[in-house]
Design an enzyme around this catalytic site. Sequence first.
Site, PDB file in Angstrom:
ATOM      1  N   ASP A 223       0.859  -1.184   0.000  1.00  0.00           N
ATOM      2  CA  ASP A 223       0.000   0.000   0.000  1.00  0.00           C
ATOM      3  C   ASP A 223       0.895   1.234   0.000  1.00  0.00           C
ATOM      4  O   ASP A 223       1.993   1.187  -0.553  1.00  0.00           O
ATOM      5  CB  ASP A 223      -0.971  -0.060   1.191  1.00  0.00           C
ATOM      6  N   HIS A 246       2.209   1.978  -3.263  1.00  0.00           N
ATOM      7  CA  HIS A 246       1.316   2.986  -3.843  1.00  0.00           C
ATOM      8  C   HIS A 246       1.895   4.396  -3.779  1.00  0.00           C
ATOM      9  O   HIS A 246       1.194   5.356  -4.047  1.00  0.00           O
ATOM     10  CB  HIS A 246      -0.055   2.944  -3.154  1.00  0.00           C
TER      11      HIS A 246
END
Length: 400
Positions: A223, A246
């Site tokens: 993430d 991310h």
Amino acid sequence: MARQGIMISLFVIVLIVSSSSAAEILADEPTYNVLDFGAVGDGNTNDTQAFVNAWSVICLNSTVPSTLYIPTSKTFLLDRIVFQGPCNNVIHVKVDGNLKRTNEIWKENFNSWLLFIQISGLRIYGSGELDGQGTNWWSCKEQNQCSEDAPDSLQMLSCTDAQIWGLRSINSTMMHISVAKSERVDIAGITIVTPDNSPNTDGIHVQESRHVSIRDSIIGTGDDCVSLSEGAEDISISNVTCGPGHGISIGSLGKNGSRATASNIYVSNCTLTQTTNGVRIKTWQGASGFARNISFVNITMNDVRYPIIIDQYYCPHSVCDAQASAVEVSDVKYIGVTGSSSAEVAVALNCSQSVPCSGIVMDTVNLWPANEGEELRSHCIGANGSARNQVTPAVPCLTQ
Ligand SMILES: *[C@@H]1O[C@H](CO)[C@@H](O)[C@H](O)[C@H]1NC(C)=O
Ligand SMILES: *[C@@H]1O[C@H](CO)[C@@H](O)[C@H](O)[C@H]1NC(C)=O
Ligand SMILES: *[C@@H]1O[C@H](CO)[C@@H](O)[C@H](O)[C@H]1NC(C)=O
Ligand SMILES: *[C@@H]1O[C@H](CO)[C@@H](O)[C@H](O)[C@H]1NC(C)=O
Ligand SMILES: *[C@@H]1O[C@H](CO)[C@@H](O)[C@H](O)[C@H]1NC(C)=O
Ligand SMILES: *[C@@H]1O[C@H](CO)[C@@H](O)[C@H](O)[C@H]1NC(C)=O
Ligand SMILES: *[C@@H]1O[C@H](CO)[C@@H](O)[C@H](O)[C@H]1NC(C)=O
Ligand SMILES: *[C@@H]1O[C@H](CO)[C@@H](O)[C@H](O)[C@H]1NC(C)=O
Ligand SMILES: *[C@@H]1O[C@H](CO)[C@@H](O)[C@H](O)[C@H]1NC(C)=O
Ligand SMILES: *[C@@H]1O[C@H](CO)[C@@H](O)[C@H](O)[C@H]1NC(C)=O
């Protein structure tokens, strides 16, 4: 006050001498070894109670700054632990051994595996590794058998004047390191390793905290590399290498119509490699508050899908209705952002029409396609500001 003065001068000395000599500086302190409290460290024995006992003694009984020592070449199997403060004196936790979470999916809704709460002057440092043993929990989530929430590996809650230095963290069930309701926290030299498909495993997350620096770290995860959420103020991120993951995110801010603020954020000298986003500000619709005075300086992008994003329509799961209110985004600078983008829209300023983004400055932004023969472009709605020096791809809503 006196203690704080000592803390600050020690901090400066350590910075000058480099953090590797921190061990020598602290060597004179009384040391409480977890082995002396019954911990075994064979990777199979549940050492939770030994750690709890060691903490209660060092925290309550120390009359001078003291070290809780977790020795090298051992692996301690630990269930959830709350390291509760305040403590009688400054505590340094030297983690040279490895800590491994008991491989169970907890029924209770705990936010963290190792929680440090209400402690002043805490330092957690060393060459040890935290292993959240997240694999089973990730698949449970993916099969929708577990809720979105899983415990973060290391959480610092309501702490002041704290440091987290040098640790390695792998396979957290959720976030690796999270800092909340804390002030003056320095996080440095961290290595994070997690597969790119592990859900919600943010590297370092900060919320409701001020004066936090995150530096000299390498983060690969599933993430956000670093995420700064509501109440993040005066945060510096420098020399952080991200990927996979991310990217660096501010937000998401303003979930469910809340008021959220994030301000005075300085991100510099970071490199992102094959992340899905580069530097991103994301806010929900229907919220209020602001995200302002945010700078991204000297950022290198290697094959990043969306290098620059402001997204005021963040809505990852369901369909969100258009709403008039929004978190106001202003005074955001991109200075020296260079590298390759694997998606066509390398710069997306998707701002709210009713609460536009203002004061967006781009200075020396040079992005090129990661794949030869492609061409990059920008997308820009509801934003104003200026472009200086070279800005490629051109961002028409910014005045030259
Ligand atoms: C480990 O020990 C702690 C403290 O005794 C206990 O609360 C916990 O349930 C144990 N965990 C496991 C998995 O046995
Ligand atoms: C810690 O302090 C408490 C209360 O003063 C005392 O009862 C206890 O024996 C002390 N423990 C150690 C290990 O020094
Ligand atoms: C971390 O998780 C990955 C993916 O489940 C697994 O392949 C790897 O062995 C794990 N690492 C350790 C040290 O358990
Ligand atoms: C940047 O961080 C890396 C660790 O990721 C470290 O080795 C390097 O020395 C740091 N660079 C500077 C200039 O501090
Ligand atoms: C969203 O906010 C409303 C009221 O403000 C509240 O009733 C509801 O529980 C909130 N939902 C979530 C998911 O937080
Ligand atoms: C903007 O943030 C920086 C820290 O990144 C701070 O030094 C500066 O004072 C802030 N500017 C304003 C106008 O608040
Ligand atoms: C970023 O790197 C440059 C050298 O390239 C250095 O002068 C500067 O101090 C670094 N910035 C931060 C905030 O560490
Ligand atoms: C940006 O990088 C350049 C070249 O490496 C360096 O001279 C400059 O100090 C850096 N700026 C900041 C603010 O880190
Ligand atoms: C920005 O908006 C455009 C047009 O609506 C859309 O194609 C693009 O996916 C959006 N980008 C992001 C990052 O939300
Ligand atoms: C930019 O947008 C803000 C907010 O809508 C507005 O107050 C400001 O005047 C605009 N600036 C320019 C240069 O258009």
